[in-house]
Design a protein around this motif. Structure first.
Motif, PDB file in Angstrom:
ATOM      1  N   TYR A 189       0.857  -1.183   0.000  1.00 42.01           N
ATOM      2  CA  TYR A 189       0.000   0.000   0.000  1.00 42.01           C
ATOM      3  C   TYR A 189       0.890   1.229   0.000  1.00 42.01           C
ATOM      4  O   TYR A 189       1.725   1.407   0.880  1.00 42.01           O
ATOM      5  CB  TYR A 189      -0.911  -0.003   1.228  1.00 42.01           C
ATOM      6  CG  TYR A 189      -1.776   1.212   1.337  1.00 42.01           C
ATOM      7  CD1 TYR A 189      -2.740   1.493   0.380  1.00 42.01           C
ATOM      8  CD2 TYR A 189      -1.637   2.085   2.408  1.00 42.01           C
ATOM      9  CE1 TYR A 189      -3.549   2.609   0.478  1.00 42.01           C
ATOM     10  CE2 TYR A 189      -2.445   3.210   2.515  1.00 42.01           C
ATOM     11  CZ  TYR A 189      -3.388   3.466   1.555  1.00 42.01           C
ATOM     12  OH  TYR A 189      -4.190   4.584   1.649  1.00 42.01           O
ATOM     13  N   ASP A 219      -1.598   6.005  -2.214  1.00 41.55           N
ATOM     14  CA  ASP A 219      -2.197   6.701  -3.341  1.00 41.55           C
ATOM     15  C   ASP A 219      -3.276   5.894  -4.050  1.00 41.55           C
ATOM     16  O   ASP A 219      -4.186   6.452  -4.645  1.00 41.55           O
ATOM     17  CB  ASP A 219      -1.124   7.077  -4.367  1.00 41.55           C
ATOM     18  CG  ASP A 219      -0.197   8.156  -3.848  1.00 41.55           C
ATOM     19  OD1 ASP A 219      -0.646   9.009  -3.065  1.00 41.55           O
ATOM     20  OD2 ASP A 219       0.996   8.125  -4.215  1.00 41.55           O
ATOM     21  N   SER A 220      -3.149   4.575  -4.030  1.00 43.55           N
ATOM     22  CA  SER A 220      -4.127   3.738  -4.715  1.00 43.55           C
ATOM     23  C   SER A 220      -4.505   2.583  -3.796  1.00 43.55           C
ATOM     24  O   SER A 220      -3.980   2.451  -2.695  1.00 43.55           O
ATOM     25  CB  SER A 220      -3.553   3.220  -6.040  1.00 43.55           C
ATOM     26  OG  SER A 220      -2.365   2.496  -5.803  1.00 43.55           O
ATOM     27  N   ALA A 221      -5.386   1.742  -4.265  1.00 45.94           N
ATOM     28  CA  ALA A 221      -5.820   0.598  -3.463  1.00 45.94           C
ATOM     29  C   ALA A 221      -4.640  -0.331  -3.196  1.00 45.94           C
ATOM     30  O   ALA A 221      -3.734  -0.457  -4.020  1.00 45.94           O
ATOM     31  CB  ALA A 221      -6.926  -0.157  -4.198  1.00 45.94           C
ATOM     32  N   LYS A 272      -2.395  -3.600  -3.090  1.00 43.55           N
ATOM     33  CA  LYS A 272      -2.236  -4.618  -4.126  1.00 43.55           C
ATOM     34  C   LYS A 272      -1.602  -5.875  -3.540  1.00 43.55           C
ATOM     35  O   LYS A 272      -0.833  -5.818  -2.585  1.00 43.55           O
ATOM     36  CB  LYS A 272      -1.346  -4.093  -5.248  1.00 43.55           C
ATOM     37  CG  LYS A 272      -1.961  -2.949  -6.000  1.00 43.55           C
ATOM     38  CD  LYS A 272      -1.057  -2.455  -7.090  1.00 43.55           C
ATOM     39  CE  LYS A 272      -1.753  -1.289  -7.790  1.00 43.55           C
ATOM     40  NZ  LYS A 272      -0.921  -0.617  -8.728  1.00 43.55           N
ATOM     41  N   GLU A 320      -5.506  -5.231  -7.439  1.00 43.16           N
ATOM     42  CA  GLU A 320      -5.910  -4.363  -6.347  1.00 43.16           C
ATOM     43  C   GLU A 320      -6.942  -5.088  -5.492  1.00 43.16           C
ATOM     44  O   GLU A 320      -7.669  -5.955  -5.975  1.00 43.16           O
ATOM     45  CB  GLU A 320      -6.512  -3.060  -6.888  1.00 43.16           C
ATOM     46  CG  GLU A 320      -5.489  -2.157  -7.519  1.00 43.16           C
ATOM     47  CD  GLU A 320      -6.055  -0.798  -7.896  1.00 43.16           C
ATOM     48  OE1 GLU A 320      -7.293  -0.596  -7.842  1.00 43.16           O
ATOM     49  OE2 GLU A 320      -5.252   0.072  -8.255  1.00 43.16           O
ATOM     50  N   TYR A 348     -12.243  -2.958   1.316  1.00 46.49           N
ATOM     51  CA  TYR A 348     -11.519  -1.748   1.694  1.00 46.49           C
ATOM     52  C   TYR A 348     -11.532  -1.520   3.209  1.00 46.49           C
ATOM     53  O   TYR A 348     -10.512  -1.206   3.798  1.00 46.49           O
ATOM     54  CB  TYR A 348     -12.097  -0.515   1.006  1.00 46.49           C
ATOM     55  CG  TYR A 348     -11.664  -0.320  -0.429  1.00 46.49           C
ATOM     56  CD1 TYR A 348     -10.855  -1.237  -1.096  1.00 46.49           C
ATOM     57  CD2 TYR A 348     -12.082   0.789  -1.135  1.00 46.49           C
ATOM     58  CE1 TYR A 348     -10.478  -1.049  -2.408  1.00 46.49           C
ATOM     59  CE2 TYR A 348     -11.711   0.986  -2.463  1.00 46.49           C
ATOM     60  CZ  TYR A 348     -10.909   0.069  -3.083  1.00 46.49           C
ATOM     61  OH  TYR A 348     -10.525   0.255  -4.386  1.00 46.49           O
TER      62      TYR A 348
END
Length: 98
Positions: free
Chosen positions: A12, A15-17, A19, A61, A67
């Motif tokens: 992680y 910035d993004s989900a 992975k 992701e 989440y």
């Protein structure tokens, strides 16, 4: 990781989900865990979550439905990293008592 010797590593960057960066069973799982320990990466044990994440491909992701769960794991990782060495030893002793 889980007791069936299945491990999943996540990455992680903020910035993004998150992975999937590694998955494996048996010897590969032990290598993933050994690398995590060597690099002081927090390890969290949840067999159901690991089994679910292990179905994803490397580089995938995390699905949006996970989440919240993964966010809790990331918070856990930050908390562990913020602990002093003595707090980590005490926490390990407390967990071994159960």
């Amino acid at each position: 990781m889980n007791n069936d010797e299945l491990a999943v590593a996540l990455y992680y960057d903020g910035d993004s989900a998150p992975k999937i960066t590694a998955t494996g069973s048996e010897d590969i799982a032990r290598q993933i865990i050994a690398l995590a320990i060597e690099h002081e990466v927090p390890i969290y044990e949840n067999p159901e979550l690991v089994a679910l994440l292990a179905t994803l491909e490397l580089g995938d992701e995390i699905p949006e439905i996970l989440y919240r769960t993964i966010a809790e794991l990331i918070c856990f990782a930050y908390e562990v990293k913020a602990m002093s060495d003595e707090e980590k030893r005490q926490n390990a002793r407390d967990n071994d008592a159960f």
